[in-house]
Design an enzyme around this catalytic site. Structure first.
Site, PDB file in Angstrom:
ATOM      1  N   LYS A  67       0.404  -3.840   2.008  1.00 43.90           N
ATOM      2  CA  LYS A  67      -0.256  -3.466   0.558  1.00 43.90           C
ATOM      3  C   LYS A  67       0.831  -3.519  -0.608  1.00 43.90           C
ATOM      4  O   LYS A  67       0.961  -2.407  -1.323  1.00 43.90           O
ATOM      5  CB  LYS A  67      -0.883  -2.009   0.853  1.00 43.90           C
ATOM      6  CG  LYS A  67      -1.975  -2.032   1.693  1.00 43.90           C
ATOM      7  CD  LYS A  67      -2.870  -0.772   1.457  1.00 43.90           C
ATOM      8  CE  LYS A  67      -4.093  -0.734   2.518  1.00 43.90           C
ATOM      9  NZ  LYS A  67      -3.692  -0.098   3.865  1.00 43.90           N
ATOM     10  N   ASP A  70       3.159  -4.455  -7.357  1.00 45.74           N
ATOM     11  CA  ASP A  70       4.059  -4.161  -8.044  1.00 45.74           C
ATOM     12  C   ASP A  70       4.061  -5.453  -9.098  1.00 45.74           C
ATOM     13  O   ASP A  70       3.036  -6.145  -9.002  1.00 45.74           O
ATOM     14  CB  ASP A  70       5.371  -4.518  -7.197  1.00 45.74           C
ATOM     15  CG  ASP A  70       6.536  -3.594  -7.911  1.00 45.74           C
ATOM     16  OD1 ASP A  70       6.920  -3.735  -9.220  1.00 45.74           O
ATOM     17  OD2 ASP A  70       7.164  -2.730  -7.324  1.00 45.74           O
ATOM     18  N   THR A 124      -9.952   3.215   0.827  1.00 44.17           N
ATOM     19  CA  THR A 124     -11.162   3.617   1.201  1.00 44.17           C
ATOM     20  C   THR A 124     -11.075   5.388   1.101  1.00 44.17           C
ATOM     21  O   THR A 124     -11.796   5.880   1.273  1.00 44.17           O
ATOM     22  CB  THR A 124     -11.392   3.354   2.722  1.00 44.17           C
ATOM     23  OG1 THR A 124     -10.382   3.705   3.617  1.00 44.17           O
ATOM     24  CG2 THR A 124     -11.801   1.975   3.046  1.00 44.17           C
TER      25      THR A 124
HETATM   26  O1  C5P Z   1     -10.196   5.066  11.621  1.00 39.61           O
HETATM   27  P1  C5P Z   1      -9.540   4.106  12.528  1.00 39.61           P
HETATM   28  O2  C5P Z   1      -8.577   4.644  13.722  1.00 39.61           O
HETATM   29  O3  C5P Z   1     -10.253   2.919  13.175  1.00 39.61           O
HETATM   30  O4  C5P Z   1      -8.435   3.432  11.593  1.00 39.61           O
HETATM   31  C1  C5P Z   1      -8.582   1.857  11.127  1.00 39.61           C
HETATM   32  C2  C5P Z   1      -7.692   1.717   9.999  1.00 39.61           C
HETATM   33  O5  C5P Z   1      -8.592   1.849   9.120  1.00 39.61           O
HETATM   34  C3  C5P Z   1      -6.378   2.369   9.760  1.00 39.61           C
HETATM   35  O6  C5P Z   1      -5.363   1.532  10.116  1.00 39.61           O
HETATM   36  C4  C5P Z   1      -6.689   2.451   8.129  1.00 39.61           C
HETATM   37  O7  C5P Z   1      -5.962   1.456   7.440  1.00 39.61           O
HETATM   38  C5  C5P Z   1      -8.049   2.452   7.724  1.00 39.61           C
HETATM   39  N1  C5P Z   1      -8.458   3.890   7.635  1.00 39.61           N
HETATM   40  C6  C5P Z   1      -8.976   3.978   6.415  1.00 39.61           C
HETATM   41  N2  C5P Z   1      -9.663   5.314   5.922  1.00 39.61           N
HETATM   42  C7  C5P Z   1      -9.303   6.433   6.926  1.00 39.61           C
HETATM   43  C8  C5P Z   1      -8.829   6.289   8.021  1.00 39.61           C
HETATM   44  C9  C5P Z   1      -8.304   4.872   8.387  1.00 39.61           C
HETATM   45  O8  C5P Z   1      -9.233   3.013   5.662  1.00 39.61           O
HETATM   46  N3  C5P Z   1     -10.207   7.555   6.365  1.00 39.61           N
END
Ligand code: C5P
Length: 238
Positions: A67, A70, A124
């Protein structure tokens, strides 16, 4: 077009694991899941050479989720610094702006021609309140804000976007060629029992039929006691 199953398009997310456990996980999923997502966590702890060796040993397609965010020149040089790694997907923040997106794409084409750059929209972890606090967005204009960022992805000429399954169709509407890579996937039994901490989730079947090209799944596979069942389910959707 070769029909692929959801399992072929599943990316196993490796989080909260240190090297020995990562090794074990990769052995367990070898020959079953093709794509592995490694991120900042592992890259900072173990570095490029470790990633290279891990990939040589386990032969997976690499989604390197660093990600980048910059100024254009720095992002371009950072991507050039990945030379030698067999990266298939890598990430930048779309909020870095059009010039940065273009610089990333240029650098990737030159240094990692086999890779696709994906743009991250809004993390997210950011809810409506956060989006208001940071950008002064009103809840009702959030979909438009996603559209604006996906439009930047299209204009910048990158390969796709990372978004929640709920936004995949917005991205496809902006440009059908943008590949959509989506975390926030939960199996129906987990949704029913609320075993989740992601804010915007969808089950695999819904995701696949709503414009999601790649499913990023972590704990629902790595920590599952019903792994065989889940893999079978994923391989049944095309
Ligand atoms: O939740 P899970 O274990 O399936 O996570 C997969 C990916 O989802 C993580 O590597 C992270 O990038 C993303 N994630 C997210 N929000 C969260 C938890 C994980 O976007 N609350």
């Amino acid at each position: 077009v070769v029909a692929t199953t959801a399992l072929d398009r599943t990316i196993l997310a490796i989080d909260n694991m240190q090297a020995p456990e990562i090794e074990k996980t990769l052995e367990k999923f070898s020959g079953r899941v093709k794509f592995i997502k490694l991120g900042l966590e592992q890259y900072c702890r173990y570095g490029k050479k470790w990633v290279q060796e891990l990939q040589d040993e386990h032969q997976f397609q690499l989604f390197l989720d660093l990600k980048f965010h910059d100024i254009p020149n720095t992002v371009a040089r950072a991507i050039e610094g990945l030379e030698g790694l067999h990266v298939h997907l890598l990430t930048i923040h779309l909020t870095g702006g059009l010039e940065m997106i273009r610089a990333a794409q240029e650098a990737c084409k030159k240094t990692l021609p086999q890779a696709k750059v994906l743009g991250v929209s809004f993390l997210t972890s950011l809810g409506e309140e956060d989006l208001h606090q940071i950008f002064h967005f009103e809840a009702k204009e959030i979909p438009q804000r996603f559209e604006a960022l996906f439009t930047l992805a299209k204009q910048g000429g990158i390969g796709g976007v990372v978004c929640s399954p709920n936004e995949a169709q917005i991205a496809k509407k902006i440009a059908p060629h943008l590949i959509t890579v989506c975390p926030g996937i939960r199996f129906l039994d987990e949704i029913a029992t609320q075993k989740q901490d992601q804010k915007r989730t969808a089950d695999p079947a819904w995701a696949i039929s709503n414009g999601v090209d790649y499913l990023v799944i972590g704990r629902s596979l790595t920590q599952s006691e019903r792994l065989e069942e889940r893999l079978l389910e994923l391989s049944s959707y095309t």
